[in-house]
Design a protein around this motif. Structure first.
Motif, mmCIF file in Angstrom:
data_model
loop_
_atom_site.group_PDB
_atom_site.id
_atom_site.type_symbol
_atom_site.label_atom_id
_atom_site.label_comp_id
_atom_site.label_asym_id
_atom_site.label_seq_id
_atom_site.Cartn_x
_atom_site.Cartn_y
_atom_site.Cartn_z
ATOM 1 N N LEU A 84 0.800 -1.045 -0.058
ATOM 2 C CA LEU A 84 0.135 0.156 -0.020
ATOM 3 C C LEU A 84 0.805 1.169 -0.088
ATOM 4 O O LEU A 84 0.850 2.120 1.177
ATOM 5 N N VAL A 85 1.505 1.405 -1.237
ATOM 6 C CA VAL A 85 2.564 2.404 -1.316
ATOM 7 C C VAL A 85 1.989 3.796 -1.315
ATOM 8 O O VAL A 85 2.729 5.023 -0.998
ATOM 9 N N TYR A 86 0.812 4.115 -1.610
ATOM 10 C CA TYR A 86 0.326 5.177 -1.721
ATOM 11 C C TYR A 86 -0.710 5.528 -0.632
ATOM 12 O O TYR A 86 -1.498 6.558 -0.487
ATOM 13 N N LYS A 98 0.865 -0.060 -8.911
ATOM 14 C CA LYS A 98 2.342 0.306 -9.106
ATOM 15 C C LYS A 98 3.364 -0.636 -8.532
ATOM 16 O O LYS A 98 4.238 -0.920 -9.043
ATOM 17 N N THR A 116 -6.598 4.772 -3.862
ATOM 18 C CA THR A 116 -5.385 4.608 -3.305
ATOM 19 C C THR A 116 -4.992 3.327 -3.204
ATOM 20 O O THR A 116 -3.902 3.052 -3.679
ATOM 21 N N SER A 148 -1.760 1.789 -5.702
ATOM 22 C CA SER A 148 -0.894 1.106 -5.010
ATOM 23 C C SER A 148 -0.715 -0.305 -5.582
ATOM 24 O O SER A 148 0.562 -0.675 -5.960
#
Length: 336
Positions: free
Chosen positions: A252-254, A317, A310, A314
Motif C-alpha cells: 500500500l505504497v500510496y 504500482k 489509493t 498502490s
C-alpha cells in the motif's frame, strides 16, 4: 442524539464481552495466528460494526448511521497506516509470534481507555467552544500536508516515548521474555518483562495517533457516542487486520497520500463549519459567514472513493514495479 446512561453502559459492556470472548478463544492456547483465522475475525468484527450501524439507523435514523459509518471507515483506514509502527515495535522488541496477539489485545485495550478520556475532553471542548473546530481543522490540514510529504525512503528506528522511559525508570525490566507474563519475581524482587513494555508501547503509541484521528472523526460527527463506538470497533478489528494484511501492508505504497487527502478534506470541512457557525467577535463582527458546508453523505463518498483509488493505484504500482514495495523490518519506515 439522545443516548441514555443505560445505553452507554450496555454498549461498553457489550464491547468488553466481545474482547473477553476474543481473549478466551484466541489466547486460551497461545499460538501464531494464521491468515485464515485472522480473516474470520476481521470479517466478524466488520460484521459487528455493520450490525451496530444498522441498529443506529433503526433507532436514530439514517443521518446518525451515515455519520457512524463515515467515522468507522475513517478510523479504520487511519489505523491501517498505524500498523506499520506496530510491526516496527514487534520487530524491535523481538516479540515471539505466539504472543503477538495478546500484546496487541492488551495494548489496544489500554488505547481504548485512553481514547475514551480523550473523546470526553474533546466533546466537552466542542460543546463549550465551537471555535475549537478552527483549531481541529487547521491541525488536520497541517497533519495531512506533513503525511503527504513524508518520504518512503526515509528509514527510522522506533524511539521509545516518554511514557515508556518513565516505566523503565520506575520498574526494573528483565532482559528476556518469560512466556506471556508481564510481571515476574526474581530472588524476591518484582520485575516487569519486555511483554509489559511492548503492551505499553502499543497503547501509548496509539494514543499519539489519536491526536489526528479523534479530531478527524469529530469533523464527521459531533456525537460522543458515535465517536467512541466508531473508535472502539476500529481498534478491536485492528489487531486481526495486523495478521491478515501481512505482505499486503507493504504494497500500500500510496496509503499515506490517500490518508493525507482524507485528513485535508475533513480539515477543510471543519473550517467551513466553523465559519458557518462563527461567533468569534474579531471575525465578521461575530456573525456567521455565508459559506457552503459539506454534508455527511458527500464526506462518506469522498472517503470511500479516495481509499479505493489509493488501494488500486498502490497495487498497480507494485505490480509494475515490485521494488516500490515498502520494506518492513527493524529499520522500517515509521509513518504517521
Amino acid at each position: 442524539m439522545n443516548v441514555p446512561a443505560w445505553m452507554w453502559i450496555a454498549t461498553i459492556a457489550g464491547l468488553l464481552v466481545l474482547l473477553a470472548v476474543d481473549l478466551v478463544i484466541v489466547d486460551r492456547k497461545p499460538h501464531e495466528v494464521t491468515i485464515g483465522e485472522a480473516a474470520r475475525w476481521v470479517t466478524f468484527y466488520v460484521a459487528m460494526a455493520a450490525v451496530f450501524g444498522v441498529g443506529v439507523w433503526y433507532f436514530s435514523g439514517g443521518q446518525y448511521a451515515t455519520e457512524f459509518f463515515a467515522g468507522y471507515i475513517t478510523e479504520y483506514s487511519l489505523s491501517v497506516d498505524n500498523l506499520f509502527i506496530f510491526l516496527i515495535i514487534m520487530t524491535t522488541f523481538k516479540v515471539p509470534a505466539i504472543h503477538q496477539h495478546k500484546v496487541l489485545l492488551i495494548g489496544i485495550l489500554l488505547a481504548l481507555v485512553m481514547r475514551g478520556i480523550f473523546i470526553a475532553l474533546g466533546a466537552a471542548l466542542i460543546a463549550k467552544f465551537s471555535w475549537v473546530f478552527f483549531i481541529f481543522g487547521a491541525f488536520l490540514i497541517y497533519t495531512g500536508w506533513q503525511l503527504a510529504r513524508e518520504s518512503h525512503d526515509d528509514e527510522e528506528e522506533y524511539k521509545e516515548n516518554l511514557m515508556l522511559r518513565m516505566v523503565r525508570k520506575v520498574f526494573p525490566v528483565t532482559n528476556d521474555f518469560h512466556g506471556s507474563k508481564s510481571f515476574i519475581k526474581i530472588d524476591g524482587k518484582r520485575f516487569v518483562t519486555p511483554m509489559f513494555i511492548v503492551m505499553v508501547a502499543i497503547g501509548s503509541t496509539d494514543l499519539l495517533f489519536a491526536l489526528d484521528s479523534i479530531p478527524a472523526i469529530f469533523g464527521l460527527t459531533k456525537e460522543p457516542f458515535l465517536v467512541f463506538t466508531a473508535n472502539a470497533f476500529a481498534l478491536m478489528g485492528l489487531r486481526q487486520l495486523y495478521f491478515l494484511l501481512g505482505g499486503l501492508l507493504a504494497k500500500l505504497v500510496y496509503l499515506s497520500i490517500g490518508l493525507s487527502v482524507i485528513l485535508g478534506f475533513i480539515g477543510v470541512k471543519l473550517i467551513l463549519e466553523a465559519l458557518h457557525t462563527n461567533s468569534l467577535p474579531f471575525l465578521n463582527g461575530g456573525e456567521p459567514f455565508h459559506v457552503p458546508t459539506i454534508g455527511i453523505e458527500v464526506s462518506l463518498s469522498v472517503i470511500i472513493g479516495v481509499l479505493a483509488i489509493t488501494t488500486i493505484a498502490s497495487l498497480l504500482k507494485v505490480k509494475r514495479h515490485p521494488e516500490a514495495a515498502k520494506h518492513i523490518g527493524a529499520d522500517a519506515d515509521a509513518h504517521h
